[in-house]
Scaffold this active site. Structure first.
Site, PDB file in Angstrom:
ATOM      1  N   HIS B  56       0.947  -1.419  -0.020  1.00 38.92           N
ATOM      2  CA  HIS B  56       0.236   0.053   0.297  1.00 38.92           C
ATOM      3  C   HIS B  56       0.589   1.802  -0.134  1.00 38.92           C
ATOM      4  CE1 HIS B  56      -3.325   2.200   1.228  1.00 38.92           C
ATOM      5  NE2 HIS B  56      -2.910   3.324   1.672  1.00 38.92           N
ATOM      6  N   HIS B 119     -10.746   2.900  -1.554  1.00 38.98           N
ATOM      7  CA  HIS B 119     -10.824   2.052  -0.679  1.00 38.98           C
ATOM      8  C   HIS B 119     -11.911   0.952  -0.304  1.00 38.98           C
ATOM      9  CE1 HIS B 119     -10.417   4.035   4.338  1.00 38.98           C
ATOM     10  NE2 HIS B 119      -9.516   3.561   3.676  1.00 38.98           N
ATOM     11  N   HIS B 121     -11.315  -2.482   0.613  1.00 35.64           N
ATOM     12  CA  HIS B 121     -11.374  -3.311   1.558  1.00 35.64           C
ATOM     13  C   HIS B 121     -12.267  -2.826   2.958  1.00 35.64           C
ATOM     14  CE1 HIS B 121      -7.669  -6.589   0.492  1.00 35.64           C
ATOM     15  NE2 HIS B 121      -8.826  -6.779   0.192  1.00 35.64           N
ATOM     16  N   GLN B 346      -8.419   8.488  12.081  1.00 33.99           N
ATOM     17  CA  GLN B 346      -9.407   9.270  10.766  1.00 33.99           C
ATOM     18  C   GLN B 346      -9.378  11.257  11.537  1.00 33.99           C
ATOM     19  OE1 GLN B 346      -9.875   8.544   7.452  1.00 33.99           O
ATOM     20  NE2 GLN B 346      -9.583   6.971   8.236  1.00 33.99           N
TER      21      GLN B 346
END
Ligand SMILES: Nc1ncnc2c1ncn2[C@@H]1O[C@H](COP(=O)(O)OP(=O)(O)O)[C@@H](O)[C@H]1O
Ligand SMILES: [Mg+2]
Lengths: 77, 772, 266, 77
Positions: B56, B119, B121, B346
């Protein structure tokens, strides 16, 4: 039959609405409030068994990954 | 961590048990490094390396060495996508590939940043939160280049909505569940933040049942003179935004592995819901810090959390950093230092601030009710020292950290040996056209589009829905971001996974063509591209073979079109118990238009005008919706013929600039038939077309009507302007094929045969019914 | 002397920029002020000539749309706002701003500002956020200072909670009162000006009697769900490629009226 | 102390979310469901009396025009 399904975020998952409610209560002077958590309730009327209501939760109402649900039978008022 | 004495089996077990997603080679490399240092790695160090070396974060596959059918590809990235940009060397490319988003010039000191992310998964497991944080994440990519986010796009791929429940494997959510919550998540984040969602697409395919695909993109405005990207020793690492929690731990390594039955249970920590209002506040603060010129660098906290953000900033700035994890504000008490360090909670950003500006910056965020906490300080030595209180919990050399081992993989490609089906020639194509219009991939997405705010900011001047009833399918969105300038930004996309089942090369080529022609159709030009691969496990040679082919097409076609790539992304390991995802490439295009008043919508404007088809139609029904309607795939997938196409493209732009084009629509899914129907019912103007003069290969009428050959447009030209138009288009392949009519019908003929005759209202209804 | 307007903002407000543009277009000054600065007293309302509470999702629209900001405005700024409004100065609430005014008790304000909401803006009947352009009919007889001379207007709605609800059982009585006071301003209509009569999508949310905007009994406080600032210039119209770019957008007139009216007060 | 506030629509006020959930359940084949009603729960942690929580409801959590509230004290788990 009347079923009550209650859906809340799992502990640890962010509850933004709870947080802004806390913020709002503080702003109105209720500053001793320590925490607010929210949940959503669906009251479902229909001839179903608990297992079937559970299936409703799994298939539509809740996501087991992020949410917990509880199911209760309520007496018809 | 006991590594120094570990045998290979132990290394493999450790990688798996700690969810590091590191290979044996990589584990060995780490062992070797620490053997040299003469000590065991701390758990924080090991986690950091796992993040930094994850697929990733560093795109191991794209940057690795691949043996492809006897050829050695040394970095797919450098030899295809990045090569286009390097060779084209456009002066208007301001910053490409190296930062969170690509940036091109816009107007004076202003640049446009664009980034698209996947996004997948997280959306498979928690569709609402996964999609919402997908949007939130890509918005932070724009904030991470000091950009003001002004528009979102989203492209979504789901399993068929009528997929039988019984066939779903345990732990897999039904496509309908995923669809409705993903859409809600996307809308909620963009709407709440006040960023219009102006463009997108929704596709359905069985190959997305186990592994839905969620692409989120954001466009932002950058002030080039305020684009600060280098922290200096002595500058403070300021952590801004939400608190750090145990949510989102191992998100990166999770994204770099396949989904399996237990993903639901084991990856709970990767699940997040997102808080758009927090991000809105952060955005306000960041723009203020930018405009006051108070900081030296910025980056988002995405995959890998603080570990990547601080590591990468230090690496890029040629310095190191001392970090104090005990200062990080936490959501949950008693987090382990490595958890704090790698948490992907986040709505957090890292801003690098010279000491003297620190107080002002913290004040700016306090005014927005956002916490801003100094967590470290940059140092000249190229190392990370990570403390928790007095304790040194990690000491990492950046050179080791960022000297990522290159992987070597094998790729093979075998022609799938498909055959063309033989369909019976239909008497009447009207019912077929009606069915095509109702196919989920073609049908109107209005019920979704309207749940997204595409008006907020009042800059969307060509909207997703167009025409007499504001319900026709636009080709691209046009934004007018400045009050005092007519200059515009054009956003479009191209995607056609069906073609990839025949040959990923032509899927990628066609996706580029589609993104570009959608952009051109409304008046866009000077186009920059983003590539976004969603693929299966690259360790399996057959998956990787297709990927290599797709990347090669990216080079060939984008180079010929002179459309540089400025950013992109690959999401690999998209596999589930149902097998690999349908290999998918999304191409997003960012164009500009000098004056938005020249932009062209797709709806027919009035009766009595001429209609032209631009480009040649080939017998290319492979992967078409016409075949799909009958359950076939076929073999003759549409090609891109770059020089023919380039001719058409350039001429079309000239014609638009001369004001000669009243309406323009590209031909895509469903071919000429569907495009003609859409233009007609969107404009509420009848249309009569004859196939006789259309430039085409020898083929049957139904094939000509529904072939999805690339690089074609239908164009409406004002009655008296035919001559002017034809003059501008000289040297192109085109033909006048019809006229707009008062009678509200679509009529398509070939010779004396009527192939289609339908009321506009019936066509519209067929198109709108499916997803209403 | 240029007029100066105050545009409120709170976390989640997101239409402040285009609202500011609309006011500045008339040569006015417009200042976007954080609610915290108003509550702390750092910025005083009395120095402004008008207020706009713009659209967005204040505090995430949690609890109910506009509720948290509404209560902060209603409880913490009530005295200042009362004075402001008694001086006849105009207050405009757009979308979330309308929800705020209702939650704050500033609208409908049958008998002046109330401590508890006298109306509610409930979830759209579709249970969805809706972005679409609609038509409005100005049904005000002349009391509302924002809409004088206006007839049929077109602009977008962008909301999930815009259905006006009056207290059960008293709807008819209160509705009559609204009419008597000339407080009904906008109703959802069709392009020809005939009322939507609850029909979707002309009435996008199922609002009571198609009501899209109401004013207070003085006519100086207006709350409306649709967004005039997004229909300010023709270029933002959804079908300008068909209808052309002649003239200004319909939303222009609401701000123009607000500015012209505020001008008469100085 | 832990208080639980439950906010529901007043009888007669349309519950759009309940209705759309009903449609969703029907679409999934749960067609014997006759009605769905929704409610929202706030779990409030703080040292307050019932009267004070009632005040929170009046001043913030419920809109008296469309919503009813009930308050329950829950034992701390
Ligand atoms: N998920 C979505 N989000 C936002 N806009 C969308 C979405 N899906 C489709 N659209 C918009 O709807 C219009 C038509 O979409 P589509 O039918 O996919 O067009 P095309 O065939 O040109 O790709 C475009 O303007 C596109 O941006
Ligand atoms: Mg198109």
């Amino acid at each position: 039959m009347l079923w009550e399904v209650r859906i809340a975020y799992k502990p640890g998952v962010q509850d933004a609405e709870g947080e802004s409610t806390l913020r709002g209560l503080h702003a109105l002077g209720f500053d001793k409030v320590e925490e607010v958590k929210t949940a959503k309730v669906f009251v479902i009327k229909g001839d179903y068994t608990r297992e079937e209501v559970e299936e409703m939760c799994r298939r539509l109402l809740a996501n087991p990954v992020s949410q917990d649900y509880t199911i209760a039978e309520v007496s018809v008022e | 961590m006991k590594l120094l004495q570990a045998k290979d089996e132990d290394l493999i077990r450790l990688s798996r048990e700690r969810m590091l997603s590191l290979s044996l080679e990589e584990m060995r490399r780490i062992k070797e490094h620490y053997t040299k240092l003469g000590r065991e790695p701390t758990d924080l160090e090991l986690e950091t390396l796992a993040q930094t070396w994850s697929e990733h974060c560093v795109h191991k596959t794209f940057r690795g060495i691949i043996d492809y059918n006897g050829e050695v590809v040394d970095s797919l990235f450098a030899s295809t996508v990045a090569r286009v940009t390097r060779e084209l060397n456009k002066a208007w490319c301001f910053s490409v590939f190296k930062d969170n988003a690509g940036i091109v010039d816009f107007d004076g000191d202003l640049g446009v940043a664009f980034k698209v992310e996947t996004h997948n998964h997280p959306s498979a497991l928690e569709p609402f939160g996964g999609a919402a944080t997908g949007v939130g994440g890509v918005i932070r990519d724009i904030l991470g280049v000091w950009g003001d986010p002004i528009a979102n796009t989203d492209v979504l791929c789901f399993g068929p909505l009528d997929y039988p429940y019984e066939k779903l494997p345990r732990g897999t959510k039904h496509p309908r569940f995923i669809y409705s919550y993903v859409v809600a998540g996307i809308g909620s984040y963009g709407n709440n933040m006040g960023i219009p969602t102006v463009n997108g697409a929704i596709l359905f395919d069985e190959g997305y049942v186990g592994n839905p695909v969620v692409y989120c993109g954001t466009v932002g405005l950058v002030r080039k003179s305020r684009y600060k990207t280098r922290a200096l020793p002595g500058h403070v690492a300021l952590l801004v935004g939400g608190r750090t929690g145990r949510d989102g731990i191992h998100g990166v390594t999770f994204a770099s592995a396949e989904l399996h039955e237990e993903s639901e249970e084991t990856s709970g920590s990767a699940v997040q819901i997102g808080d758009p209002i927090m991000e809105e506040k952060i955005k306000r603060g960041i723009l203020k810090v930018r405009d006051e010129g108070l900081a030296s660098a910025i980056t988002d906290l995405g995959g890998g959390g603080l570990s990547s953000a601080i590591g990468e900033t230090a690496e890029k700035s040629d310095c190191g950093c001392v970090v104090h994890l005990e200062r990080v504000p936490l959501k949950h008490p008693r987090m382990e230092p490595w958890e704090i360090w790698t948490s992907e909670s986040q709505e957090r950003m890292l801003i690098c601030v010279p000491q003297e500006n620190l107080e002002r910056v913290v004040d700016i965020f306090r005014d927005e009710e956002v916490e801003a906490t100094p967590v470290g300080e940059f140092i000249p030595e190229k190392k990370l020292y990570v403390y928790y209180g007095e304790e040194l919990v990690g000491e990492l050399s950046l050179d080791f950290m960022f000297r990522v081992p290159r992987i070597r993989r094998k790729a093979t490609w075998r022609d799938p040996n498909l055959r063309e089906p033989r369909l019976k020639e239909p008497e009447d194509c009207t019912p077929i056209l009606l069915s095509l219009l109702g196919m989920p991939n073609i049908a109107s997405k209005e019920s979704i589009i309207r749940t997204y705010d595409h008006e907020v900011k009042a800059i969307t001047v060509l909207k997703p829905l167009q025409g007499a009833f504001c319900d026709g399918p636009g080709d691209a969105a046009v934004l007018k971001p400045l009050y005092d300038s007519w200059r515009g930004i054009v956003i479009s996309n191209g995607i056609n996974p069906e073609y990839g089942k025949i040959d990923p090369y032509h899927m990628a080529a066609s996706a580029i063509d589609e993104a570009v022609r959608n952009n051109l159709a409304v008046g866009g030009r000077r186009i920059a591209l983003l590539d976004n691969f969603v693929w299966g496990n690259p360790e399996k040679p057959d998956r990787l073979g297709g990927l290599v082919r797709a990347a090669k097409a990216c080079y060939n076609v984008a180079k010929a079109y002179e459309t540089p790539f400025i950013s992109g992304k690959d999401s690999l390991y998209n596999e589930s118990t149902l097998g690999q995802v349908t290999s998918t490439i999304l191409i997003s295009a960012l164009g500009i238009i000098p004056d938005v008043r020249m932009s062209v919508s797709m709806d027919l404007k009035k009766p009595g005008n001429h209609v032209y088809i631009l480009g040649r139609t080939y017998n290319e029904l492979g992967g078409s919706h016409y075949y799909k309607l009958y359950g076939h795939l076929g073999r003759n997938v549409p090609r891109v013929r770059v020089s023919e196409a380039k001719n058409t493209f350039d001429a079309l732009t000239r014609a638009i600039d001369k004001g000669l084009v009243k309406a323009c629509h590209d031909l895509a899914e469903g071919g000429l038939g569907v495009a003609a129907a859409e233009m007609a019912f969107a404009g509420d103007v009848g249309l009569r077309i004859s196939l006789d003069d259309a430039p085409k290969e020898e083929m049957r009428g139904d094939a000509a009507l529904f072939s999805e050959s690339n690089s074609r447009f239908l164009v409406e030209v004002e009655k008296g302007m035919a001559e002017d138009f034809e003059k501008v288009m000289e040297g192109c392949i085109l033909a006048r094929v019809g006229a707009t009519t008062k009678e509200k019908k679509l009529v398509i003929t070939e010779g004396s045969k009527v192939m289609v005759r339908a009321e506009l209202s019936d066509l519209r209804e067929a198109w709108q019914r499916t997803l209403r | 002397m240029a007029l100066e307007f105050c545009i409120f903002r709170a976390p989640g407000t997101n239409c402040d920029a285009e609202t500011k543009h609309a006011l500045e277009y008339f040569g006015c000054r417009a200042r976007v002020v954080h609610i915290n600065k108003l509550i702390s007293g750092e910025v005083k309302l009395s120095s402004f000539d008008g207020i706009v509470i713009p659209g967005g999702f204040s505090y995430g629209d949690h609890i109910r749309s506009g509720a948290i900001l509404g209560k902060m405005v209603g409880e913490r700024l009530k005295d200042q706002l009362k004075e402001f409004s008694e001086n006849g100065k105009p207050i405009l609430g757009i979308c979330n701003g309308f929800q705020v005014l209702v939650e704050a008790g500033l609208l409908p304000a049958f008998r002046g500002f109330s401590d508890v909401p006298e109306a509610a803006l409930g979830k759209n009947l579709s249970n969805r956020f809706e972005d679409r352009w609609i038509y409005l009919r100005n049904d005000n007889k002349g009391k509302c200072v924002f809409t004088r001379g206006l007839e049929i207007l077109r602009m977008p709605v962008n909301h999930g909670e815009g259905k006006l609800i009056l207290p059960q059982g008293e709807e008819e009585k209160l509705y009559r009162q609204l009419l008597e006071n000339d407080q009904v301003v906008f109703r959802y209509a069709k392009a020809d000006g005939t009322l939507a009569l609850g029909e979707y999508p002309a009435n996008p949310n199922g609002s009571f009697r198609d009501i899209a905007g109401i004013c207070d009994p003085r006519g100086t406080i207006l709350g409306m769900m649709p967004h005039p600032e997004k229909a300010f210039h023709r270029i933002t119209y959804p079908d300008w490629t068909r209808t052309g770019l002649e003239g200004v957008g319909d939303g222009y007139w609401i701000f123009k009226n607000m500015v012209d009216y505020a001008m008469t007060l100085i």
